[in-house]
Design an enzyme around this catalytic site. Structure first.
Site, PDB file in Angstrom:
ATOM      1  N   ASP A 152      -1.677  -7.926  -1.634  1.00  0.00           N
ATOM      2  CA  ASP A 152      -1.607  -7.602  -4.057  1.00  0.00           C
ATOM      3  C   ASP A 152      -1.273  -6.006  -3.347  1.00  0.00           C
ATOM      4  OD1 ASP A 152      -2.295  -9.962  -4.566  1.00  0.00           O
ATOM      5  OD2 ASP A 152      -4.878  -9.009  -4.746  1.00  0.00           O
ATOM      6  N   ASP A 196       1.559 -13.728  -8.616  1.00  0.00           N
ATOM      7  CA  ASP A 196       0.152 -13.268  -9.813  1.00  0.00           C
ATOM      8  C   ASP A 196       1.562 -13.422 -10.937  1.00  0.00           C
ATOM      9  OD1 ASP A 196      -1.517 -13.890  -8.039  1.00  0.00           O
ATOM     10  OD2 ASP A 196      -1.728 -11.667  -7.951  1.00  0.00           O
TER      11      ASP A 196
END
Length: 205
Positions: free
Chosen positions: A129, A145
């Site tokens: 991330d 995401d």
């Protein structure tokens, strides 16, 4: 103006596969760039506080939930991918559904690839991330995401408007179903009238 004909199964499957590959490639490429260029766990402002790059390795789900059961997320992602693939092969004939499911599948495969291939290893790899938008949410996320969340919303909207996987709308199905008994009643009424007319003619003879 007539409605566009539904997609062939092969065409729907092709759209889903192509979009999934594109999203998967974009997700993995941006993660590669993040790993190569961003310092670990150090904020890099891009547009002030609007967009910040912050590289982390996430063993859990959103907000780092479930860090101790990473394998559960691997199974869940794999299950979603299998369901989408099955729908693509057997049910989907709608263009909108094909686009939504293709983009969703790409996002799912992006994070599933991390779970399977990245450290510390299969099936507990950590997801990369690096995107942070503190004005919108405190979570740090990635390209996969974005597509997962947006396409889940898209799927919910398709369900709400009554668009079926085959491209038909629930309202039209309901209208058609409501029209069938009416037609039967009309036929029955016509049959009764014909019987009465025949009986009247016989009585006159």
């Amino acid at each position: 103006m007539t409605d566009r004909p539904p997609l062939r199964k092969a065409a729907a499957g092709t759209i889903i596969a192509l979009l999934a590959v594109l999203v998967l490639a974009a997700d993995q490429f941006t993660k590669y760039l993040a790993l190569e260029n961003l310092p670990y766990e150090q904020p890099v402002p891009v547009i002030g506080d609007f967009l910040i790059f912050y590289l982390v390795r996430n063993p859990g789900a959103a907000f780092s939930l479930g860090e101790e059961v990473t394998w559960v997320f691997t199974i869940a992602l794999a299950a979603v991918a299998v369901v989408i693939a099955w729908l693509a092969a057997t049910r989907v004939r709608s263009r909108l559904w094909a686009v939504a499911l293709g983009l969703l599948l790409g996002g799912v495969l992006g994070n599933l690839t991390d779970r399977v291939l990245r450290e510390p290893g299969f099936p507990v790899g950590h997801v990369i991330d690096f995107i942070n938008t503190p004005w919108m949410m405190p979570a740090i996320y990635n390209v996969a995401d974005i597509f997962i969340v947006s396409m889940m919303i898209g799927v919910a909207l398709l369900v709400l408007v009554g668009l079926g996987l085959d491209g038909t709308r629930e309202s039209r199905k309901a209208d058609a179903a409501a029209g069938e008994p009416a037609a039967s009643d009309e036929a029955a009424a016509s049959g009764d009238d014909g019987t009465d007319a025949a009986a009247s003619g016989a009585a006159k003879d």
